[in-house]
Design a protein around this motif. Structure first.
Motif, PDB file in Angstrom:
ATOM      1  N   VAL A 643       0.852  -1.188   0.000  1.00 15.12           N
ATOM      2  CA  VAL A 643       0.000   0.000   0.000  1.00 15.12           C
ATOM      3  C   VAL A 643       0.891   1.242   0.000  1.00 15.12           C
ATOM      4  O   VAL A 643       1.701   1.429   0.905  1.00 15.12           O
ATOM      5  N   TYR A 644       0.722   2.067  -1.025  1.00 16.65           N
ATOM      6  CA  TYR A 644       1.543   3.273  -1.182  1.00 16.65           C
ATOM      7  C   TYR A 644       0.783   4.459  -0.620  1.00 16.65           C
ATOM      8  O   TYR A 644      -0.289   4.823  -1.119  1.00 16.65           O
ATOM      9  N   CYS A 645       1.316   5.038   0.432  1.00 21.66           N
ATOM     10  CA  CYS A 645       0.630   6.100   1.156  1.00 21.66           C
ATOM     11  C   CYS A 645       1.086   7.462   0.644  1.00 21.66           C
ATOM     12  O   CYS A 645       2.142   7.967   1.025  1.00 21.66           O
ATOM     13  N   LEU A 646       0.280   8.054  -0.236  1.00 22.82           N
ATOM     14  CA  LEU A 646       0.573   9.395  -0.720  1.00 22.82           C
ATOM     15  C   LEU A 646       0.177  10.456   0.300  1.00 22.82           C
ATOM     16  O   LEU A 646       0.798  11.506   0.398  1.00 22.82           O
ATOM     17  N   ALA A 647      -0.859  10.165   1.058  1.00 22.60           N
ATOM     18  CA  ALA A 647      -1.341  11.124   2.046  1.00 22.60           C
ATOM     19  C   ALA A 647      -0.426  11.128   3.265  1.00 22.60           C
ATOM     20  O   ALA A 647       0.089  10.087   3.661  1.00 22.60           O
ATOM     21  N   PRO A 648      -0.198  12.278   3.881  1.00 18.73           N
ATOM     22  CA  PRO A 648       0.622  12.318   5.097  1.00 18.73           C
ATOM     23  C   PRO A 648      -0.087  11.626   6.256  1.00 18.73           C
ATOM     24  O   PRO A 648      -1.320  11.510   6.269  1.00 18.73           O
ATOM     25  N   LEU A 649       0.688  11.193   7.239  1.00 22.31           N
ATOM     26  CA  LEU A 649       0.105  10.468   8.365  1.00 22.31           C
ATOM     27  C   LEU A 649      -0.799  11.358   9.220  1.00 22.31           C
ATOM     28  O   LEU A 649      -1.651  10.849   9.952  1.00 22.31           O
ATOM     29  N   HIS A 650      -0.611  12.690   9.157  1.00 27.91           N
ATOM     30  CA  HIS A 650      -1.469  13.550   9.971  1.00 27.91           C
ATOM     31  C   HIS A 650      -2.846  13.751   9.342  1.00 27.91           C
ATOM     32  O   HIS A 650      -3.709  14.390   9.934  1.00 27.91           O
ATOM     33  N   HIS A 651      -3.061  13.189   8.143  1.00 28.70           N
ATOM     34  CA  HIS A 651      -4.364  13.280   7.500  1.00 28.70           C
ATOM     35  C   HIS A 651      -5.150  12.011   7.788  1.00 28.70           C
ATOM     36  O   HIS A 651      -4.583  10.927   7.945  1.00 28.70           O
ATOM     37  N   SER A 652      -6.467  12.123   7.853  1.00 30.81           N
ATOM     38  CA  SER A 652      -7.290  10.950   8.169  1.00 30.81           C
ATOM     39  C   SER A 652      -7.083   9.829   7.166  1.00 30.81           C
ATOM     40  O   SER A 652      -7.116   8.646   7.526  1.00 30.81           O
ATOM     41  N   SER A 653      -6.842  10.159   5.906  1.00 31.14           N
ATOM     42  CA  SER A 653      -6.619   9.122   4.906  1.00 31.14           C
ATOM     43  C   SER A 653      -5.327   8.368   5.187  1.00 31.14           C
ATOM     44  O   SER A 653      -5.262   7.144   5.042  1.00 31.14           O
ATOM     45  N   GLY A 654      -4.283   9.104   5.601  1.00 21.72           N
ATOM     46  CA  GLY A 654      -3.029   8.438   5.904  1.00 21.72           C
ATOM     47  C   GLY A 654      -3.116   7.581   7.146  1.00 21.72           C
ATOM     48  O   GLY A 654      -2.615   6.451   7.193  1.00 21.72           O
ATOM     49  N   LEU A 655      -3.776   8.117   8.187  1.00 25.59           N
ATOM     50  CA  LEU A 655      -3.844   7.415   9.470  1.00 25.59           C
ATOM     51  C   LEU A 655      -4.854   6.267   9.452  1.00 25.59           C
ATOM     52  O   LEU A 655      -4.555   5.164   9.922  1.00 25.59           O
ATOM     53  N   LEU A 656      -6.052   6.511   8.928  1.00 23.61           N
ATOM     54  CA  LEU A 656      -7.127   5.534   9.018  1.00 23.61           C
ATOM     55  C   LEU A 656      -7.142   4.567   7.845  1.00 23.61           C
ATOM     56  O   LEU A 656      -7.372   3.369   8.026  1.00 23.61           O
ATOM     57  N   VAL A 657      -6.919   5.073   6.639  1.00 26.08           N
ATOM     58  CA  VAL A 657      -7.030   4.233   5.449  1.00 26.08           C
ATOM     59  C   VAL A 657      -5.701   3.562   5.120  1.00 26.08           C
ATOM     60  O   VAL A 657      -5.613   2.332   5.065  1.00 26.08           O
ATOM     61  N   SER A 658      -4.643   4.359   4.912  1.00 26.14           N
ATOM     62  CA  SER A 658      -3.358   3.784   4.499  1.00 26.14           C
ATOM     63  C   SER A 658      -2.740   2.935   5.592  1.00 26.14           C
ATOM     64  O   SER A 658      -2.570   1.720   5.445  1.00 26.14           O
ATOM     65  N   LEU A 659      -2.405   3.580   6.704  1.00 22.71           N
ATOM     66  CA  LEU A 659      -1.764   2.862   7.798  1.00 22.71           C
ATOM     67  C   LEU A 659      -2.703   1.830   8.403  1.00 22.71           C
ATOM     68  O   LEU A 659      -2.339   0.664   8.590  1.00 22.71           O
ATOM     69  N   GLY A 660      -3.941   2.234   8.695  1.00 25.79           N
ATOM     70  CA  GLY A 660      -4.884   1.322   9.318  1.00 25.79           C
ATOM     71  C   GLY A 660      -5.203   0.128   8.441  1.00 25.79           C
ATOM     72  O   GLY A 660      -5.139  -1.027   8.886  1.00 25.79           O
ATOM     73  N   GLY A 661      -5.546   0.369   7.187  1.00 19.03           N
ATOM     74  CA  GLY A 661      -5.898  -0.728   6.292  1.00 19.03           C
ATOM     75  C   GLY A 661      -4.751  -1.687   6.065  1.00 19.03           C
ATOM     76  O   GLY A 661      -4.935  -2.907   6.041  1.00 19.03           O
ATOM     77  N   ALA A 662      -3.534  -1.147   5.886  1.00 16.77           N
ATOM     78  CA  ALA A 662      -2.377  -2.005   5.644  1.00 16.77           C
ATOM     79  C   ALA A 662      -2.066  -2.874   6.855  1.00 16.77           C
ATOM     80  O   ALA A 662      -1.793  -4.070   6.728  1.00 16.77           O
ATOM     81  N   VAL A 663      -2.095  -2.280   8.049  1.00 15.85           N
ATOM     82  CA  VAL A 663      -1.806  -3.052   9.261  1.00 15.85           C
ATOM     83  C   VAL A 663      -2.869  -4.131   9.473  1.00 15.85           C
ATOM     84  O   VAL A 663      -2.555  -5.288   9.766  1.00 15.85           O
ATOM     85  N   ALA A 664      -4.144  -3.778   9.306  1.00 19.19           N
ATOM     86  CA  ALA A 664      -5.218  -4.754   9.499  1.00 19.19           C
ATOM     87  C   ALA A 664      -5.184  -5.842   8.438  1.00 19.19           C
ATOM     88  O   ALA A 664      -5.567  -6.982   8.704  1.00 19.19           O
ATOM     89  N   GLY A 665      -4.733  -5.507   7.230  1.00 20.66           N
ATOM     90  CA  GLY A 665      -4.684  -6.488   6.150  1.00 20.66           C
ATOM     91  C   GLY A 665      -3.403  -7.277   6.084  1.00 20.66           C
ATOM     92  O   GLY A 665      -3.282  -8.187   5.269  1.00 20.66           O
ATOM     93  N   GLY A 666      -2.416  -6.927   6.928  1.00 24.07           N
ATOM     94  CA  GLY A 666      -1.132  -7.613   6.875  1.00 24.07           C
ATOM     95  C   GLY A 666      -0.315  -7.244   5.660  1.00 24.07           C
ATOM     96  O   GLY A 666       0.585  -7.980   5.246  1.00 24.07           O
ATOM     97  N   SER A 667      -0.593  -6.081   5.054  1.00 23.51           N
ATOM     98  CA  SER A 667       0.095  -5.654   3.839  1.00 23.51           C
ATOM     99  C   SER A 667       1.340  -4.831   4.168  1.00 23.51           C
ATOM    100  O   SER A 667       1.514  -4.355   5.285  1.00 23.51           O
ATOM    101  N   ARG A 668       2.186  -4.677   3.166  1.00 13.23           N
ATOM    102  CA  ARG A 668       3.330  -3.774   3.321  1.00 13.23           C
ATOM    103  C   ARG A 668       2.860  -2.335   3.119  1.00 13.23           C
ATOM    104  O   ARG A 668       1.930  -2.072   2.368  1.00 13.23           O
ATOM    105  N   ILE A 669       3.546  -1.409   3.779  1.00 19.16           N
ATOM    106  CA  ILE A 669       3.231   0.007   3.668  1.00 19.16           C
ATOM    107  C   ILE A 669       4.421   0.710   3.045  1.00 19.16           C
ATOM    108  O   ILE A 669       5.553   0.585   3.545  1.00 19.16           O
ATOM    109  N   ALA A 670       4.198   1.443   1.980  1.00 20.27           N
ATOM    110  CA  ALA A 670       5.246   2.260   1.367  1.00 20.27           C
ATOM    111  C   ALA A 670       4.908   3.723   1.620  1.00 20.27           C
ATOM    112  O   ALA A 670       3.847   4.195   1.228  1.00 20.27           O
ATOM    113  N   LEU A 671       5.807   4.417   2.283  1.00 15.40           N
ATOM    114  CA  LEU A 671       5.575   5.819   2.628  1.00 15.40           C
ATOM    115  C   LEU A 671       6.222   6.719   1.576  1.00 15.40           C
ATOM    116  O   LEU A 671       7.395   6.545   1.228  1.00 15.40           O
TER     117      LEU A 671
END
Length: 982
Positions: A643-671
């Motif tokens: 999962v490639y996170c274009l949104a910064p972590l301080h944005h809801s998309s970065g925190l809830l969708v990118s980081l949250g979805g990747a961690v819950a799905g067991g996926s890799r996170i690319a910042l």
């Protein structure tokens, strides 16, 4: 039959010759022959390999092309000299090509051989290329058979093609999924490969006898036939001797063991996750992609190769989009591609001609042609070819029947697994969501701890071309926790995080979660002092870049950038450098319990907006988990995804969708550090990105930069985010086909999460994600802000396509004292209203219409801004657009749309007229206003306030007015202007 004396003597002689030759085979393993190996010397010896230089006595020639041949791990390096004069090194040497062969040896006899992993072999080949480059002063033609060809691809990409003139491979699969045996479904193979890699290969070495048996079992008919032929000809020594070296190679001498770690790497990276194809395979903590390859490539395809299947081999044309890729098709099986009569007469002469053509000393043979991704294969011809190749062992009718039955079985199995695979992944997530109660321990820190315990060596996130494992990230988080404790941070404390996107930012947020503190996420360059005042923060974790800003409002804990980064601390600032705290010297207090966060407890505070619109969004652990598991479920994220996170972590998309979805799905996170189109295309390939997260108009910059031309291969399967306008959505799916867009809507106020999973209705927000709050639309008066009720005083549900207020059923974890509703449909029920108005179509899909506070109240009724924005954005000439209300006269508010035009395009009034015909006339904007540029926020949302502040009502060619009589848009005249301002 009458026997003659001559026939009896012949039979006796045949029997004696058979006995003599058979005894020799039993005693010595084969027949003595005078075929000798080609001469070579070992030029370099290292722990991982020996570098052979064949025909070292040849006179030095600076113009001789150089070939470096690489064997697969399970086959001896002698594979390139099995046929001596008719083998690879013999043929190439006579063609004037300087031959070098890499010999990895046998793990059974080499020091530490059974502990070798895949990266060891790639690094070894990388070193050998450097040596050959230095000794010859030339680049090499890198040639590899089977996995040796995979090593050639991987190593050339790892070194960005330096010192490699071309790559030649023989039966080397790239798209493993396309060539799975027996048509097995990818999901099943992924599960099996992961299990075997994690639980079998770590305990069981693959010996040479196991390798030999395995290869023979792949084609038992051919193995049995070759042995039968040998026995039948055992009396005829002269007939057997030319093939004896090859027979002994296949029967005994040619096989070597396979170390468990290397086999596990092969299964996990290239079988389970297919990273040769999508990119992002890892060599020594570095992500690598075959998109780095730019040198010419020639791939030999075995028409009846069951190991390196043609579809898998041809994957290289998509995996290496920046290289010129050619192919040569040979009627041979896997071994026959490089050894045997077919290789002698066809394969190696074509390799010779390829090298000469690249050197400008010949024409490209007709048998070598540019590779195409899709090759039409006649099934009947293919079946007949295979029957002929296996010497007609099976009757054609029987083979056809078996193929038909196998096809039915394969289709059934594949269909069943594909239909159930997504459900099987979703079920545990939904079950866990349903089990979360207010007192349940759930948090970001806890999920990361679970991953580290379950798969410590699995990749977790990628950043700046480095890969970080679960184990490494867990250690970093624990060290930061100790630093925070030493700095006086305690559970439930609100701590600001003011950092650019970087690994330390993720570590800081996760460490606060693990400690049980609350992370207040601050955007760099935002109104920090105001945010700190509203949130009650007195300590801020900042990186060196934001140290000065953070120091103006409170105590600062500096994290990131390493130990020797030369911090400039403002005079009088209260600053602690967390990097200088030795975690080992920090004694953990008695109150510390890792990951203590309960579902009902506050986990994060998001700060959004500016000025009078600055808002605080409170996110509990339950709300974060809801979004995390909801995203993972809707997007079907699993460990194969990056999962490639274009949104910064301080944005809801970065925190809830990118980081949250990747961690819950067991996926890799690319910042991603920032939105940089050139870097985007590089990292998508290098990291093997399959899912990209976005906010608002982010993808507009990437599309406009044309970094991915139409038809450019890419590994992306999905874009997920929120706020994408309909026209940009259309451009995205057209440019990145077959990737889809998964548009989310998530309310911070409650547990409402909508997702357009199908992606077929552009601009639609979709339906509620399973496991999230039940939603309803209730009638709402946008002018008065009141809920419309029925005769009993309960809220009235809206009809299809009627605009209403979206509300979500409040769970026990939601505090309805923060603006909740009771008695909505029944006495005592509890609901949380969102800030948004929607309509629900007849299919049950939800469409966003507006925020409650931005509906334009005109004399003819409410005008909703979102449908206007979506309709205008679907014009190909429109770049961005906003809609707002303008008070033209007392009691008269006009609906105005501000529009900017894409570079190189022209927008005409007739284009606007046609685009807005889809809206009811009373819901269309009164005016459309052309502007040079529409500013955007840090999250790439077009700034309505900026355009609204600069708008001046005047006539002219850049302001077009809607004429209700003709239902067209025309330039605003002075006469009409006067009527609008009366």
């Amino acid at each position: 039959m009458k026997l003659t004396g001559r026939s009896v003597i012949g039979s006796v002689r045949r029997l004696v010759a058979t006995a003599q030759n058979g005894l020799e085979v039993i005693r010595f393993g084969g027949l003595a022959h005078d075929v000798v190996a080609s001469p070579y010397e070992v030029t370099e010896r290292k722990r991982m390999y020996r570098l052979r230089h064949y025909f070292p006595d040849n006179a030095p020639d600076a113009d001789r092309p150089v070939a470096l041949l690489v064997p697969p791990l399970m086959v001896s390096a002698d594979i390139y000299d099995v046929n001596a004069e008719g083998g690879a090194v013999g043929i190439l040497n006579r063609a004037g090509i300087d031959c070098w062969v890499l010999d990895f040896g046998s793990p059974a006899t080499e020091e530490g051989g059974w502990q070798r992993d895949l990266a060891d072999h790639v690094v070894a080949l990388n070193s050998a290329i450097d040596t050959v480059n230095e000794l010859t002063g030339r680049g090499v033609h890198l040639m590899g058979y089977s996995q040796g060809g995979m090593f050639a691809y991987q190593t050339a990409a790892y070194r960005y093609g330096k010192g490699v003139d071309s790559i030649v491979t023989f039966g080397s699969p790239v798209d493993i999924v396309a060539g799975l045996p027996f048509g097995l479904p990818q999901g099943l193979v992924t599960e099996v490969a992961d299990f075997v890699a994690d639980h079998v290969l770590t305990r069981l070495p693959i010996t040479d006898s196991m390798v030999r048996l395995g290869f023979q079992m792949l084609d038992p008919v051919k193995t049995a036939k070759s042995r039968l032929d040998f026995l039948r000809q055992l009396h005829d020594r002269e007939a057997l001797l030319p093939k004896e070296r090859q027979r002994r190679f296949l029967e005994h001498d040619g096989w070597v063991g396979y170390s468990g770690p290397a086999a596990a790497d092969l299964l996990k990276q290239f079988v389970a996750h297919n990273r040769m194809m999508v990119g992002g395979f890892v060599i020594r903590d570095r992500p690598v992609s075959l998109a780095e390859l730019e040198c010419p490539i020639l791939a030999f395809v075995g028409e009846v190769d069951d190991i390196g299947q043609p579809a898998a081999v041809r994957g290289i044309v998509r995996a290496a989009p920046n290289a010129e890729v050619y192919e040569a098709s040979v009627l041979a099986g896997h071994f026959g591609l490089v050894a045997g009569s077919t290789a002698t007469n066809r394969t190696w002469p074509l390799v010779r001609d390829w090298v000469h053509w690249l050197g400008g000393r010949g024409e490209l043979p007709e048998a070598i042609a540019p590779m195409t991704e899709h090759v039409e294969v006649n099934p009947q011809r293919s079946a007949a070819t295979r029957v002929v190749h296996t010497v007609g062992t099976l009757a054609e009718a029987g083979a056809g029947l078996g193929s038909a039955l196998g096809s039915i079985a394969n289709s059934t199995l594949r269909g069943s697994v594909e239909l159930t695979g997504e459900a099987a992944r979703a079920l545990p997530r939904l079950t866990r969501l349903g089990m979360i109660q207010p007192h349940t321990r759930i948090s970001l820190g806890r999920l990361l701890t679970e991953q580290a315990r379950r798969a410590p060596l699995k990749d977790l996130f990628l950043f700046d071309d480095r890969v970080h494992t679960n184990e490494a990230v867990a250690a970093r988080i624990d060290n930061v926790v100790r630093g925070l404790i030493a700095s006086g941070v305690r559970p439930a404390a609100r701590v600001g995080v003011l950092m650019e996107t970087r690994p330390s930012a993720l570590a800081a947020v996760a460490a606060l979660s693990r400690l049980g503190a609350v992370a207040v996420l601050l955007a760099p360059g935002s109104e920090i002092a105001r945010a700190v005042e509203l949130t009650g923060v007195n300590t801020i974790i900042a990186d060196p870049e934001n140290l000065r800003d953070a120091a103006t409002v409170g105590r600062v804990l500096v994290l990131g950038g390493g130990d020797a980064r030369g911090l400039t601390i403002p005079p009088g600032a209260d600053v602690i450098d967390l990097e200088q705290i030795d975690p080992a010297q920090v004694a953990l207090p008695g109150w510390y319990r890792p990951d203590p966060g309960l579902a009902r407890e506050l986990a994060f505070v998001l700060v959004t907006g500016t000025g009078a619109k600055l808002e605080l969004k409170y996110i509990t652990n339950h709300r974060w988990a809801l979004s995390a598991f909801g995203t993972a479920t809707a997007a079907d994220l699993d460990r194969r995804d990056t999962v490639y996170c274009l949104a910064p972590l301080h944005h809801s998309s970065g925190l809830l969708v990118s980081l949250g979805g990747a961690v819950a799905g067991g996926s890799r996170i690319a910042l991603a550090r920032s939105l940089d189109p050139a870097r985007f295309v590089e990292e998508v390939h290098r990291y093997g990105v399959t899912v990209v997260t976005y906010t608002w108009t982010m993808l507009r910059d990437i599309l406009d930069a044309d970094t991915f031309p139409n038809g450019h291969p890419h590994p992306i399967r999905l874009f997920i985010g929120s706020g994408m306008p309909a026209g940009l959505w259309r451009r995205t799916v057209e440019r990145f086909a077959p990737a889809r867009v998964l548009e989310f809507y998530a309310s911070i106020e409650g547990d409402v999460v909508l997702a357009n999973v199908a992606g077929t209705k552009l601009g639609c927000k979709g339906r509620p994600v399973p496991g999230t709050a039940r939603v309803e639309l209730i009638a709402y008066d946008s002018a008065t802000g009141r809920i419309r009720t029925d005769a009993q005083g309960f809220a009235r549900r809206t009809a299809d396509n009627e605009v209403g207020l979206l509300i979500g059923k409040a769970s026990e974890a939601v505090d309805i004292s923060q603006g909740g509703l009771r008695g909505v449909f029944a006495p005592g029920d509890a609901w949380m209203p969102t800030e948004n108005l929607f309509r629900r179509d007849s299919d049950g899909d939800y469409w966003l219409m507006d925020r409650r506070d931005t509906v334009i109240q005109t004399p003819r009724g409410p005008v909703y801004t979102q449908p206007i924005v979506d309709a205008l954005n679907d014009i190909s000439a429109v770049d961005m657009e906003v809609a707002f209300g303008y008070p033209a006269a007392p009691g008269r508010t006009l609906a105005v749309a501000g529009v900017s035009v894409r570079a190189g395009h022209r927008l005409e009034p007739k284009d606007v007229t046609e685009a807005l015909r889809s809206l009811d006339p009373v819901r269309r904007p009164d005016l459309v206003y052309l502007v040079d540029e529409i500013p955007r926020s840090s999250t790439y949302r077009p700034s309505t306030r900026a355009i609204q502040a600069t708008f001046a009502l005047k006539s002219g060619p850049t302001v077009w007015r809607h004429d209700p009589a003709t239902e067209t848009y025309e330039p605003l005249s002075d006469a009409v202007l006067a009527t609008l301002t009366d």
